[in-house]
Scaffold this motif. Structure first.
Motif, PDB file in Angstrom:
ATOM      1  N   PRO A   1      -1.492  -5.055   0.182  1.00  0.00           N
ATOM      2  CA  PRO A   1      -2.940  -4.639   0.448  1.00  0.00           C
ATOM      3  C   PRO A   1      -3.058  -3.025   0.662  1.00  0.00           C
ATOM      4  O   PRO A   1      -4.043  -2.365   0.303  1.00  0.00           O
ATOM      5  CB  PRO A   1      -3.179  -5.227   1.924  1.00  0.00           C
ATOM      6  CG  PRO A   1      -2.445  -6.483   1.841  1.00  0.00           C
ATOM      7  CD  PRO A   1      -0.926  -5.824   1.042  1.00  0.00           C
ATOM      8  N   LEU A   2      -1.988  -2.466   1.057  1.00  0.00           N
ATOM      9  CA  LEU A   2      -2.321  -0.900   1.039  1.00  0.00           C
ATOM     10  C   LEU A   2      -2.306  -0.337  -0.441  1.00  0.00           C
ATOM     11  O   LEU A   2      -2.929   0.688  -0.729  1.00  0.00           O
ATOM     12  CB  LEU A   2      -0.887  -0.255   1.751  1.00  0.00           C
ATOM     13  CG  LEU A   2      -1.123   0.965   2.521  1.00  0.00           C
ATOM     14  CD1 LEU A   2      -2.055   0.983   3.513  1.00  0.00           C
ATOM     15  CD2 LEU A   2       0.118   1.427   3.283  1.00  0.00           C
ATOM     16  N   LEU A   3      -1.303  -0.895  -1.172  1.00  0.00           N
ATOM     17  CA  LEU A   3      -1.652  -0.257  -2.686  1.00  0.00           C
ATOM     18  C   LEU A   3      -2.995  -0.532  -3.195  1.00  0.00           C
ATOM     19  O   LEU A   3      -3.645   0.144  -4.002  1.00  0.00           O
ATOM     20  CB  LEU A   3      -0.489  -0.935  -3.599  1.00  0.00           C
ATOM     21  CG  LEU A   3       1.012  -0.600  -3.106  1.00  0.00           C
ATOM     22  CD1 LEU A   3       1.886  -1.878  -3.998  1.00  0.00           C
ATOM     23  CD2 LEU A   3       1.148   0.597  -3.950  1.00  0.00           C
ATOM     24  N   ALA A   4      -3.590  -1.811  -2.605  1.00  0.00           N
ATOM     25  CA  ALA A   4      -5.054  -1.994  -3.108  1.00  0.00           C
ATOM     26  C   ALA A   4      -5.955  -0.939  -2.652  1.00  0.00           C
ATOM     27  O   ALA A   4      -6.764  -0.398  -3.173  1.00  0.00           O
ATOM     28  CB  ALA A   4      -5.330  -3.388  -2.689  1.00  0.00           C
ATOM     29  N   VAL A   5      -5.531  -0.502  -1.482  1.00  0.00           N
ATOM     30  CA  VAL A   5      -6.466   0.633  -0.742  1.00  0.00           C
ATOM     31  C   VAL A   5      -6.500   1.832  -1.782  1.00  0.00           C
ATOM     32  O   VAL A   5      -7.340   2.537  -1.982  1.00  0.00           O
ATOM     33  CB  VAL A   5      -6.193   0.933   0.693  1.00  0.00           C
ATOM     34  CG1 VAL A   5      -7.016   2.057   1.157  1.00  0.00           C
ATOM     35  CG2 VAL A   5      -6.447  -0.597   1.482  1.00  0.00           C
ATOM     36  N   HIS A   6      -5.189   2.041  -2.111  1.00  0.00           N
ATOM     37  CA  HIS A   6      -4.857   3.391  -2.769  1.00  0.00           C
ATOM     38  C   HIS A   6      -5.679   3.128  -4.293  1.00  0.00           C
ATOM     39  O   HIS A   6      -6.190   4.194  -4.584  1.00  0.00           O
ATOM     40  CB  HIS A   6      -3.627   3.610  -3.299  1.00  0.00           C
ATOM     41  CG  HIS A   6      -3.188   4.796  -4.037  1.00  0.00           C
ATOM     42  ND1 HIS A   6      -2.277   5.144  -5.087  1.00  0.00           N
ATOM     43  CD2 HIS A   6      -3.661   6.083  -3.465  1.00  0.00           C
ATOM     44  CE1 HIS A   6      -2.201   6.374  -5.289  1.00  0.00           C
ATOM     45  NE2 HIS A   6      -2.966   6.880  -4.721  1.00  0.00           N
ATOM     46  N   GLU A   7      -5.689   2.327  -4.634  1.00  0.00           N
ATOM     47  CA  GLU A   7      -6.422   1.943  -6.103  1.00  0.00           C
ATOM     48  C   GLU A   7      -8.015   2.206  -5.612  1.00  0.00           C
ATOM     49  O   GLU A   7      -8.737   2.641  -6.491  1.00  0.00           O
ATOM     50  CB  GLU A   7      -6.267   0.812  -6.582  1.00  0.00           C
ATOM     51  CG  GLU A   7      -4.920   0.225  -7.253  1.00  0.00           C
ATOM     52  CD  GLU A   7      -4.580   1.176  -8.566  1.00  0.00           C
ATOM     53  OE1 GLU A   7      -5.562   1.505  -9.293  1.00  0.00           O
ATOM     54  OE2 GLU A   7      -3.334   1.348  -8.799  1.00  0.00           O
ATOM     55  N   LEU A   8      -8.538   1.735  -4.657  1.00  0.00           N
ATOM     56  CA  LEU A   8     -10.008   1.783  -4.349  1.00  0.00           C
ATOM     57  C   LEU A   8     -10.225   3.264  -4.021  1.00  0.00           C
ATOM     58  O   LEU A   8     -11.414   3.825  -4.626  1.00  0.00           O
ATOM     59  CB  LEU A   8     -10.171   1.179  -3.057  1.00  0.00           C
ATOM     60  CG  LEU A   8     -11.701   1.273  -2.611  1.00  0.00           C
ATOM     61  CD1 LEU A   8     -12.592   0.910  -3.497  1.00  0.00           C
ATOM     62  CD2 LEU A   8     -11.766   0.426  -1.178  1.00  0.00           C
TER      63      LEU A   8
ATOM     64  N   CYS B   1       6.938   8.369  -7.494  1.00  0.00           N
ATOM     65  CA  CYS B   1       6.499   7.192  -7.008  1.00  0.00           C
ATOM     66  C   CYS B   1       5.231   7.493  -6.794  1.00  0.00           C
ATOM     67  O   CYS B   1       4.590   8.487  -6.463  1.00  0.00           O
ATOM     68  CB  CYS B   1       7.536   6.244  -6.202  1.00  0.00           C
ATOM     69  SG  CYS B   1       7.421   7.224  -4.582  1.00  0.00           S
ATOM     70  N   GLN B   2       4.426   6.301  -6.736  1.00  0.00           N
ATOM     71  CA  GLN B   2       3.006   6.250  -6.203  1.00  0.00           C
ATOM     72  C   GLN B   2       2.980   6.755  -4.535  1.00  0.00           C
ATOM     73  O   GLN B   2       3.899   6.417  -4.169  1.00  0.00           O
ATOM     74  CB  GLN B   2       2.565   4.889  -6.333  1.00  0.00           C
ATOM     75  CG  GLN B   2       1.047   4.983  -6.210  1.00  0.00           C
ATOM     76  CD  GLN B   2       0.482   3.318  -6.251  1.00  0.00           C
ATOM     77  OE1 GLN B   2       1.112   2.699  -7.125  1.00  0.00           O
ATOM     78  NE2 GLN B   2      -0.760   3.087  -5.806  1.00  0.00           N
ATOM     79  N   PRO B   3       2.412   7.572  -4.282  1.00  0.00           N
ATOM     80  CA  PRO B   3       0.817   8.182  -4.984  1.00  0.00           C
ATOM     81  C   PRO B   3       1.027   9.501  -5.619  1.00  0.00           C
ATOM     82  O   PRO B   3       0.253  10.011  -6.218  1.00  0.00           O
ATOM     83  CB  PRO B   3      -0.098   8.211  -3.481  1.00  0.00           C
ATOM     84  CG  PRO B   3       0.988   8.749  -2.408  1.00  0.00           C
ATOM     85  CD  PRO B   3       2.002   7.893  -2.766  1.00  0.00           C
ATOM     86  N   TRP B   4       2.377  10.143  -5.267  1.00  0.00           N
ATOM     87  CA  TRP B   4       2.474  11.352  -5.961  1.00  0.00           C
ATOM     88  C   TRP B   4       2.750  11.443  -7.480  1.00  0.00           C
ATOM     89  O   TRP B   4       2.186  12.391  -8.107  1.00  0.00           O
ATOM     90  CB  TRP B   4       3.992  12.045  -5.399  1.00  0.00           C
ATOM     91  CG  TRP B   4       4.001  11.554  -4.006  1.00  0.00           C
ATOM     92  CD1 TRP B   4       5.217  10.798  -3.594  1.00  0.00           C
ATOM     93  CD2 TRP B   4       3.179  11.950  -2.816  1.00  0.00           C
ATOM     94  NE1 TRP B   4       4.993  10.935  -2.388  1.00  0.00           N
ATOM     95  CE2 TRP B   4       3.780  11.393  -2.017  1.00  0.00           C
ATOM     96  CE3 TRP B   4       1.994  12.629  -2.707  1.00  0.00           C
ATOM     97  CZ2 TRP B   4       3.504  11.664  -0.379  1.00  0.00           C
ATOM     98  CZ3 TRP B   4       1.444  12.612  -1.519  1.00  0.00           C
ATOM     99  CH2 TRP B   4       1.944  12.086  -0.473  1.00  0.00           C
ATOM    100  N   SER B   5       2.941  10.215  -8.189  1.00  0.00           N
ATOM    101  CA  SER B   5       3.003  10.085  -9.446  1.00  0.00           C
ATOM    102  C   SER B   5       1.569   9.972 -10.152  1.00  0.00           C
ATOM    103  O   SER B   5       1.727  10.395 -11.451  1.00  0.00           O
ATOM    104  CB  SER B   5       3.951   8.952  -9.922  1.00  0.00           C
ATOM    105  OG  SER B   5       3.393   7.824  -9.456  1.00  0.00           O
ATOM    106  N   TYR B   6       0.635   9.696  -9.469  1.00  0.00           N
ATOM    107  CA  TYR B   6      -0.643   9.876 -10.061  1.00  0.00           C
ATOM    108  C   TYR B   6      -1.244  11.381 -10.095  1.00  0.00           C
ATOM    109  O   TYR B   6      -2.415  11.506 -10.606  1.00  0.00           O
ATOM    110  CB  TYR B   6      -1.449   9.053  -8.899  1.00  0.00           C
ATOM    111  CG  TYR B   6      -1.660   7.610  -9.215  1.00  0.00           C
ATOM    112  CD1 TYR B   6      -0.217   6.966  -9.381  1.00  0.00           C
ATOM    113  CD2 TYR B   6      -2.716   6.655  -9.353  1.00  0.00           C
ATOM    114  CE1 TYR B   6      -0.449   5.533  -9.424  1.00  0.00           C
ATOM    115  CE2 TYR B   6      -2.557   5.334  -9.567  1.00  0.00           C
ATOM    116  CZ  TYR B   6      -1.220   4.845  -9.596  1.00  0.00           C
ATOM    117  OH  TYR B   6      -1.357   3.183  -9.890  1.00  0.00           O
TER     118      TYR B   6
END
Length: 384
Positions: free
Chosen positions: A263-270, A339-344
């Motif tokens: 769910p936290l990864l989903a928040v990052h996508e949002l 890794c995510q979130p830095w790799s974005y």
């Protein structure tokens, strides 16, 4: 009516002025915040907080190299000389550990997408090898995405898209063959999720593939990560479908599972679709962070996925202004930031330092409070 017509240019002029005023105000406020953060962070020495200096950060990987990485490097060197056996042995050593098999299949596939002489030799000498078959299919996926490139769709040529779709179709057939050779292996099903994304499979067809994955390995973390991408708005789903998928997976996860972090990864996508960090300051996001914090208390410390989750937590907690907990996660996450979130970000090191400084400045201004105890967080999760 004539007066109304005369008023229209005036109204347009006033509206334009208001928009300009609002935009300038927002820009000035953003610049002020950036300046405050930089000024507050200018005197900070990461070493004084037990944190790695900027020069020590490594954006090329998410964990420190270990014996398995060294073995992979030796196998890679052998493959460059045409010898496929060390790579085959490296994958075979993963045994029935589906998560580890995923990592090693991807390593071999990425190598083969660049130079596949060793893989062709392996398939010639062992034509019925399930491992060679799944590596071949996954390498086709890697090759397809290399051809497409990471550019936006509008910047990808028609010829690139045609080749992309053709190679993905070949990969689908190759995965079918790999599945016939190893009927109980989830890899030929899990590794084809990027095919579903690239070829635009509808929800029903994707659901059929997903059932094949979970029948063989119901809580496969890497498969869930790929499925989350399929269900997000930028691919074949929506924010609601993505969030629902993540919540169901986390709720059904067994103890010591990092699916709690979905769910936290989903928040990052949002967050990536918005122009603010408001996504992190909602009850749902806070509950997701607390759930992952609780899960990390039980996951084995040597799990190589843990640092990735800690980096995500550090980011989430910083933008929720939970600075003491964020600093704690920055300490635990270490210096490997690939890794995510830095790799974005186009500059992962700069982005990491910017967010870490924000956490440190916030923590200093709050008087360096201690992070809440695990028991207190557990109560919060239960209440949520």
């Amino acid at each position: 009516m004539a007066r109304l017509i005369l008023l229209i240019p005036v109204l347009i002029f006033v509206a334009a002025k208001l928009v300009t005023w609002y935009t300038n105000r927002r820009t000035a406020e953003l610049n002020r915040r950036i300046a405050d953060a930089r000024n507050g962070a200018a005197h900070l020495d990461p070493a004084a907080y037990g944190l790695p200096a900027r020069s020590e950060l490594d954006a090329s990987r998410s964990t420190a190299p270990d014996a398995a990485d060294e073995a992979a490097a030796r196998a890679s060197a052998a493959a460059d000389g045409g010898d496929w056996r060390p790579f085959a042995a490296h994958l075979a050593e993963a045994g029935d550990d589906h998560e580890l098999r995923h990592v090693r299949i991807r390593t071999l596939a990425e190598h083969a997408a660049e130079e596949d002489g060793w893989l062709r030799a392996w398939r010639t000498e062992q034509p019925d090898s399930p491992d060679a078959a799944v590596v071949h299919a996954t390498a086709l996926v890697a090759l397809a995405w290399n051809v497409r490139s990471s550019l936006r769709a509008s910047e990808v040529s028609r010829e690139q898209f045609a080749a992309f779709h053709r190679i993905l179709a070949e990969a689908e057939e190759a995965f079918d063959r790999a599945a016939r050779l190893a009927p109980e292996d989830p890899a030929p099903w899990a590794e084809r999720i990027p095919v579903a994304m690239g070829l635009g499979w509808d929800h029903e067809r994707f659901g059929q593939i997903w059932q094949e994955v979970v029948r063989r390995s119901p809580h496969l973390f890497t498969a869930h990560l790929n499925a989350l991408q399929y269900w997000c708005a930028k691919w074949r789903g929506s924010h609601e479908l993505m969030t629902g998928f993540a919540e169901r997976a986390a709720a059904a996860a067994p103890p010591e599972s990092l699916l709690a972090g979905l769910p936290l990864l989903a928040v990052h996508e949002l967050e990536l679709t918005q122009d603010t960090y408001a996504a992190w300051r909602t009850p749902a996001a806070r509950a997701a962070a607390d759930r992952l914090l609780a899960a990390l208390e039980t996951v084995p410390a040597d799990d190589r996925r843990v640092p990735k989750m800690r980096h995500l937590l550090a980011y989430a907690l910083t933008f929720d202004e939970r600075y003491a907990e964020a600093v704690e996660q920055f300490r635990l996450a270490g210096r490997h930031i690939g890794c995510q979130p830095w790799s974005y970000s186009g500059d992962p090191v700069a982005r990491f330092c910017e967010v870490r400084n924000r956490a440190l400045v916030g923590w200093e201004k709050a008087g360096r409070p201690a992070a809440p105890a695990a028991e207190a967080r557990g109560g919060a999760v239960g209440a949520a």
